[in-house]
Design a protein around this motif. Structure first.
Motif, PDB file in Angstrom:
ATOM      1  N   ASN A 121       0.801  -1.222   0.000  1.00 19.97           N
ATOM      2  CA  ASN A 121       0.000   0.000   0.000  1.00 19.97           C
ATOM      3  C   ASN A 121       0.835   1.274   0.000  1.00 19.97           C
ATOM      4  O   ASN A 121       0.287   2.373  -0.067  1.00 19.97           O
ATOM      5  CB  ASN A 121      -0.943   0.006   1.205  1.00 19.97           C
ATOM      6  N   THR A 122       2.171   1.132   0.090  1.00 17.33           N
ATOM      7  CA  THR A 122       3.048   2.305   0.066  1.00 17.33           C
ATOM      8  C   THR A 122       3.126   2.851  -1.356  1.00 17.33           C
ATOM      9  O   THR A 122       3.531   2.141  -2.276  1.00 17.33           O
ATOM     10  CB  THR A 122       4.451   1.941   0.573  1.00 17.33           C
ATOM     11  N   GLU A 123       2.743   4.106  -1.530  1.00 15.15           N
ATOM     12  CA  GLU A 123       2.753   4.708  -2.866  1.00 15.15           C
ATOM     13  C   GLU A 123       4.166   5.045  -3.306  1.00 15.15           C
ATOM     14  O   GLU A 123       5.098   5.095  -2.499  1.00 15.15           O
ATOM     15  CB  GLU A 123       1.878   5.956  -2.877  1.00 15.15           C
ATOM     16  N   TYR A 145      11.090 -13.791  -8.921  1.00 19.19           N
ATOM     17  CA  TYR A 145      10.942 -12.672  -8.005  1.00 19.19           C
ATOM     18  C   TYR A 145      11.180 -13.120  -6.569  1.00 19.19           C
ATOM     19  O   TYR A 145      10.824 -14.247  -6.189  1.00 19.19           O
ATOM     20  CB  TYR A 145       9.551 -12.049  -8.128  1.00 19.19           C
ATOM     21  N   ILE A 146      11.762 -12.227  -5.774  1.00 17.47           N
ATOM     22  CA  ILE A 146      12.102 -12.556  -4.394  1.00 17.47           C
ATOM     23  C   ILE A 146      10.838 -12.629  -3.541  1.00 17.47           C
ATOM     24  O   ILE A 146       9.971 -11.760  -3.621  1.00 17.47           O
ATOM     25  CB  ILE A 146      13.075 -11.511  -3.808  1.00 17.47           C
ATOM     26  N   ILE A 147      10.778 -13.687  -2.712  1.00 20.26           N
ATOM     27  CA  ILE A 147       9.669 -13.888  -1.781  1.00 20.26           C
ATOM     28  C   ILE A 147      10.195 -13.826  -0.348  1.00 20.26           C
ATOM     29  O   ILE A 147      11.159 -14.526  -0.042  1.00 20.26           O
ATOM     30  CB  ILE A 147       8.978 -15.254  -2.023  1.00 20.26           C
ATOM     31  N   PRO A 148       9.629 -13.001   0.578  1.00 17.56           N
ATOM     32  CA  PRO A 148       8.477 -12.125   0.364  1.00 17.56           C
ATOM     33  C   PRO A 148       8.778 -10.871  -0.447  1.00 17.56           C
ATOM     34  O   PRO A 148       7.883 -10.287  -1.054  1.00 17.56           O
ATOM     35  CB  PRO A 148       8.035 -11.773   1.784  1.00 17.56           C
ATOM     36  N   GLY A 149      10.035 -10.420  -0.448  1.00 13.50           N
ATOM     37  CA  GLY A 149      10.441  -9.318  -1.306  1.00 13.50           C
ATOM     38  C   GLY A 149       9.673  -8.034  -1.099  1.00 13.50           C
ATOM     39  O   GLY A 149       9.139  -7.767  -0.026  1.00 13.50           O
ATOM     40  N   LEU A 150       9.613  -7.235  -2.186  1.00 13.30           N
ATOM     41  CA  LEU A 150       8.846  -5.980  -2.144  1.00 13.30           C
ATOM     42  C   LEU A 150       8.244  -5.675  -3.502  1.00 13.30           C
ATOM     43  O   LEU A 150       7.853  -4.545  -3.786  1.00 13.30           O
ATOM     44  CB  LEU A 150       9.721  -4.823  -1.648  1.00 13.30           C
ATOM     45  N   GLY A 151       8.172  -6.698  -4.351  1.00 12.45           N
ATOM     46  CA  GLY A 151       7.639  -6.509  -5.693  1.00 12.45           C
ATOM     47  C   GLY A 151       8.731  -6.087  -6.664  1.00 12.45           C
ATOM     48  O   GLY A 151       9.919  -6.258  -6.400  1.00 12.45           O
TER      49      GLY A 151
END
Length: 206
Positions: free
Chosen positions: A21-23, A190-196
């Motif tokens: 949710n961080t813009e 992609y890295i899990i949990p990562g950050l997208g």
């Protein structure tokens, strides 16, 4: 060697970046601030040489870096880290390496490279927020080594064990600095949990 940088403020800022949710504007701000913390740790063992300076009152001993520092962000996500490092090293020349990932085989494809002439003999710091498979980092290091630097350090925010292992196996002389080592990669690399996708979140492209 692998260096995991731990600090309460780094942990807080990274947590904000992980939050879906961080813009973008807040994501970028936290990345810059987190990078500034890391810059302090990454550079603390660089050698200095003594020099003579004159204060308003007297001559005294001063210091300057033995070798210049060159910053090399990997495009595009590495751009998000550059301001944090430049806040501590404002005179550092900056080069750029452009790589994108082939989504079929996860191998890096180079599309741009521009490094300053002073890279030879310099302490190079490669910047990339995510160390996933490690293939892009390995390729960036391969490119930088052609310029004969004095040393290379790779600085990432979030890393996966497989990426760390990949870089350390192919470049034993390169130190890796990271704020977090996550569990694994998913089937898409992609890295899990990562950050997208760091690039998308920095620039608001998705």
């Amino acid at each position: 060697m692998l260096f995991k940088i731990s600090h309460p403020l780094i942990n807080v800022k990274l947590s904000r970046m992980r939050d879906k949710n961080t813009e973008s504007v807040k994501f970028r701000r936290n990345l810059v601030e987190l990078s500034e913390f890391m810059a302090y740790e990454v550079t603390k063992n660089y050698k200095t040489i003594a020099t003579s300076i004159t204060t308003p009152l007297a001559k005294t001993k001063g210091f300057k870096l033995e070798a210049p520092i060159v910053l090399v962000p990997i495009l595009r996500a590495g751009l998000g880290m550059i301001d944090g490092f430049l806040s501590l090293i404002p005179n550092a020349p900056t080069g750029f390496i452009g790589l994108y990932r082939n989504e079929e085989n996860l191998q890096p494809v180079q599309y741009y490279c521009k490094l300053p002439k002073c890279t030879k003999g310099a302490n190079v710091i490669i910047l990339d927020p995510m160390l996933a498979t490690g293939n892009s980092s390995v390729e960036a290091i391969n490119i930088v080594k052609k310029y004969q630097p004095a040393s290379i350090k790779l600085v990432c925010i979030v890393s996966a064990p497989i990426g760390i292992k990949n870089v350390m196996a192919k470049h034993k002389d390169v130190d890796i600095y990271t704020a977090a080592v996550d569990a694994k990669l998913n089937k898409n690399g992609y890295i899990i949990p990562g950050l997208g996708d760091a690039g998308d979140r920095i620039f608001g492209t998705k």
